[in-house]
Write an enzyme that holds these catalytic residues in place. Structure first.
Site, PDB file in Angstrom:
ATOM      1  N   SER A 173      30.654  38.920  47.060  1.00 17.02           N
ATOM      2  CA  SER A 173      30.775  37.472  47.067  1.00 17.02           C
ATOM      3  C   SER A 173      32.226  37.034  46.948  1.00 17.02           C
ATOM      4  O   SER A 173      33.052  37.696  46.315  1.00 17.02           O
ATOM      5  CB  SER A 173      29.917  36.899  45.938  1.00 17.02           C
ATOM      6  OG  SER A 173      30.679  36.104  45.079  1.00 17.02           O
ATOM      7  N   LYS A 174      32.488  35.911  47.574  1.00 20.99           N
ATOM      8  CA  LYS A 174      33.836  35.327  47.592  1.00 20.99           C
ATOM      9  C   LYS A 174      34.373  35.095  46.186  1.00 20.99           C
ATOM     10  O   LYS A 174      35.572  35.089  45.974  1.00 20.99           O
ATOM     11  CB  LYS A 174      33.772  33.966  48.306  1.00 20.99           C
ATOM     12  CG  LYS A 174      33.988  34.045  49.793  1.00 20.99           C
ATOM     13  CD  LYS A 174      34.484  32.684  50.286  1.00 20.99           C
ATOM     14  CE  LYS A 174      34.445  32.536  51.790  1.00 20.99           C
ATOM     15  NZ  LYS A 174      35.016  33.589  52.561  1.00 20.99           N
ATOM     16  N   ARG A 175      33.454  34.896  45.253  1.00 20.98           N
ATOM     17  CA  ARG A 175      33.896  34.652  43.884  1.00 20.98           C
ATOM     18  C   ARG A 175      34.700  35.827  43.345  1.00 20.98           C
ATOM     19  O   ARG A 175      35.529  35.690  42.475  1.00 20.98           O
ATOM     20  CB  ARG A 175      32.684  34.420  42.973  1.00 20.98           C
ATOM     21  CG  ARG A 175      32.283  32.964  42.876  1.00 20.98           C
ATOM     22  CD  ARG A 175      31.242  32.753  41.809  1.00 20.98           C
ATOM     23  NE  ARG A 175      30.082  33.615  42.020  1.00 20.98           N
ATOM     24  CZ  ARG A 175      29.588  34.432  41.109  1.00 20.98           C
ATOM     25  NH1 ARG A 175      30.144  34.517  39.920  1.00 20.98           N
ATOM     26  NH2 ARG A 175      28.519  35.171  41.381  1.00 20.98           N
ATOM     27  N   HIS A 176      34.414  37.019  43.876  1.00 16.05           N
ATOM     28  CA  HIS A 176      35.112  38.204  43.382  1.00 16.05           C
ATOM     29  C   HIS A 176      36.311  38.589  44.244  1.00 16.05           C
ATOM     30  O   HIS A 176      37.052  39.500  43.909  1.00 16.05           O
ATOM     31  CB  HIS A 176      34.147  39.387  43.313  1.00 16.05           C
ATOM     32  CG  HIS A 176      33.065  39.180  42.304  1.00 16.05           C
ATOM     33  ND1 HIS A 176      31.836  38.674  42.631  1.00 16.05           N
ATOM     34  CD2 HIS A 176      33.057  39.363  40.967  1.00 16.05           C
ATOM     35  CE1 HIS A 176      31.103  38.575  41.532  1.00 16.05           C
ATOM     36  NE2 HIS A 176      31.816  38.979  40.516  1.00 16.05           N
TER      37      HIS A 176
END
Ligand code: GLU
Length: 480
Positions: free
Chosen positions: A250-253
């Site tokens: 995920s983009k969050r990571h």
């Protein structure tokens, strides 16, 4: 009796859908397909699966090509585009109808929704109730000339569909759990399922190596191969990559798109090496190896089915290792290309070649160059506080800068060692603490408190720039 042996050339493929920026999972699957073809002296093809018009993103195809080209995973055939082959799928669907392996379905969306809801209430899987399967084929063919329709696969009501996955072993599906899959949609486009089977067969694909999210589609594909009377390719399904938390990437990571990795300054060979180690390990336990070595040694049977963790720290470490392995000239060229593409800067390659050894040990991604060494090619600015950051010890900052400017201005041998000797000599003579003087000069010359070694920076920057920056800093200090 002579035995006829027919050895077909291995052919693999990557078949991305242009529904958005290409995902690093596509690079992962493409790498193994590419390597498998390479290992078997076969061919690797690229096919753009663009039949889902609702999710079609126009620029996605060029991004896919750019991403694969950047990675160096070059294809031998293609790119093929499914949207350019529509009549072929239609013909094949009609052929299946003729052979009684498929049928026209005229059910409206409302009816299908009712069927779904009813199934849900009864706690059953939301499958089509096969209403149109019972229609008389002749009547159905007549209606298809006037009415909107879809074409559905006639899944056998009994029996099992099995295949031997090259990574996972035998996998079985009861036919009775399978839906009568739509093959041609009401817009005349084929679904993925029909198109993938027709294309893999027509294009001579021998090995379908793809992500595990397609396992549940495989029995439908096998039924299609059987309905057409075609030989089956071999199948293998790779595990899906996961974050350390086991969640999907995920983009969050961090980056998830291949081109995002490019933009951050990962080297393609480092990213591929990293991907190669997801689910697979080198027989000699090596962490760093070439693509050729990988293509030679990897073995599908040694791929683990447990979700490999996409360890971003390890990727950064590996990228740093690859940067360190680059020669000065090569790193200079990579930096030049990177700065041009992502910062619109045209930097003299000779300068970058001189900067390369100063940053090689200190950056993990090309994108980190500017924070560390941007002062080589952009102007620097300081505040008084920044210049005085080291504190005033033994002589005022302006006194130090002005003495340093003077001594350096008159200096002719502009070379790291000599520069250091000279400045150290100045500190000794004036009884200034050398580290404090160096820090002050570092801030003046680079605009930063952290930089590659000071005197090396001075050498590369040249006399004119170095002295003028010291004088510029002096002016700031002297202003009220
Ligand atoms: N178009 C599918 C995708 O986007 C391809 C799946 C397959 O390889 O069969 O991943």
């Amino acid at each position: 009796m002579a035995v006829k042996s027919q050895i077909s050339t291995v052919k693999t493929r990557i078949a991305p859908s242009p529904t958005g920026a290409p995902h690093v999972g596509t690079a992962y699957v493409a790498l193994f397909n590419w390597a498998f073809a390479r290992q078997n002296k076969g061919k690797f093809l690229l096919r753009i699966e663009d039949t889902d018009r609702a999710r079609f993103v126009p620029q996605a195809e060029s991004q896919i090509l750019e991403a694969l080209n950047w990675l160096g995973l070059s294809w031998d055939e293609g790119p093929f585009r499914q949207s350019e082959r529509l009549p072929i799928y239609l013909e094949h669907a009609e052929d299946l109808i003729k052979k009684d392996h498929a049928y026209y379905c005229f059910c409206s969306e409302t009816r299908l929704e009712d069927v779904r809801q009813k199934a849900q209430k009864e706690g059953l899987p939301p499958r089509y109730d096969r209403f149109c399967r019972k229609l008389d084929p002749k009547i159905a063919a007549g209606r298809a000339k006037k009415e909107k329709f879809v074409v559905r696969l006639k899944v056998p009501e009994e029996g099992t569909t099995s295949f031997a996955d090259l990574i996972r072993g035998e996998i079985h599906f009861e036919n009775k759990v399978l839906d009568d899959q739509v093959l041609i949609k009401s817009d005349g486009y084929p679904t993925y399922h029909l198109a993938v089977v027709v294309d893999d067969h027509q294009m001579g694909v021998t090995h379908v190596l793809r992500g595990e999210e397609w396992i549940s589609s495989t029995p439908k594909h096998i039924l299609l191969y059987q309905a057409f009377g075609w030989d089956l390719p071999k199948f293998a399904h790779f595990p899906v990559l996961r974050e350390a938390s086991r969640a999907k990437l995920s983009k969050r990571h961090g980056a998830v798109g291949i081109l995002e990795f490019k933009e951050e300054g990962y080297l393609p060979e480092a990213l591929l090496n990293f991907l190669a180690l997801l689910g697979w390990s080198h027989p000699q336990g090596k962490e760093i190896f070439s693509l050729d070595d990988f293509a030679e040694k990897f073995d599908l049977r040694r791929i683990s089915t447990t979700a490999p963790v996409f360890d971003r720290e390890k990727l950064d470490w590996m990228n740093g290792e690859y940067i360190r392995q680059l020669g000065t000239r090569q790193l200079g060229i990579r930096l030049k290309e990177y700065l041009k593409e992502y910062r619109g800067m045209e930097i003299d390659p000779d300068i970058l070649e001189r900067i390369a050894p100063l940053v090689r040990e200190r950056i993990k991604k090309l994108g980190e160059l500017e924070a560390l060494a941007g002062f080589f090619f952009t102007d620097v600015a300081w505040t008084k506080e920044e210049l005085l950051g080291g504190g005033e010890s033994g002589g005022s900052a302006s006194e130090k800068l002005s003495a340093a400017a003077e001594i350096l201005e008159g200096f002719t041998v502009w070379e790291t060692k000599k520069l250091e000797e000279k400045v150290r000599g100045l500190a000794q003579e004036k009884k200034w603490e050398a580290p404090a003087l160096f820090m002050l000069l570092r801030v003046a010359v680079t605009g930063q408190t952290v930089s590659p070694p000071l005197f090396e920076c001075m050498e590369v920057l040249g006399k004119e720039k170095t002295v003028s920056r010291i004088k510029g800093a002096l002016k700031i200090l002297e202003a009220d």
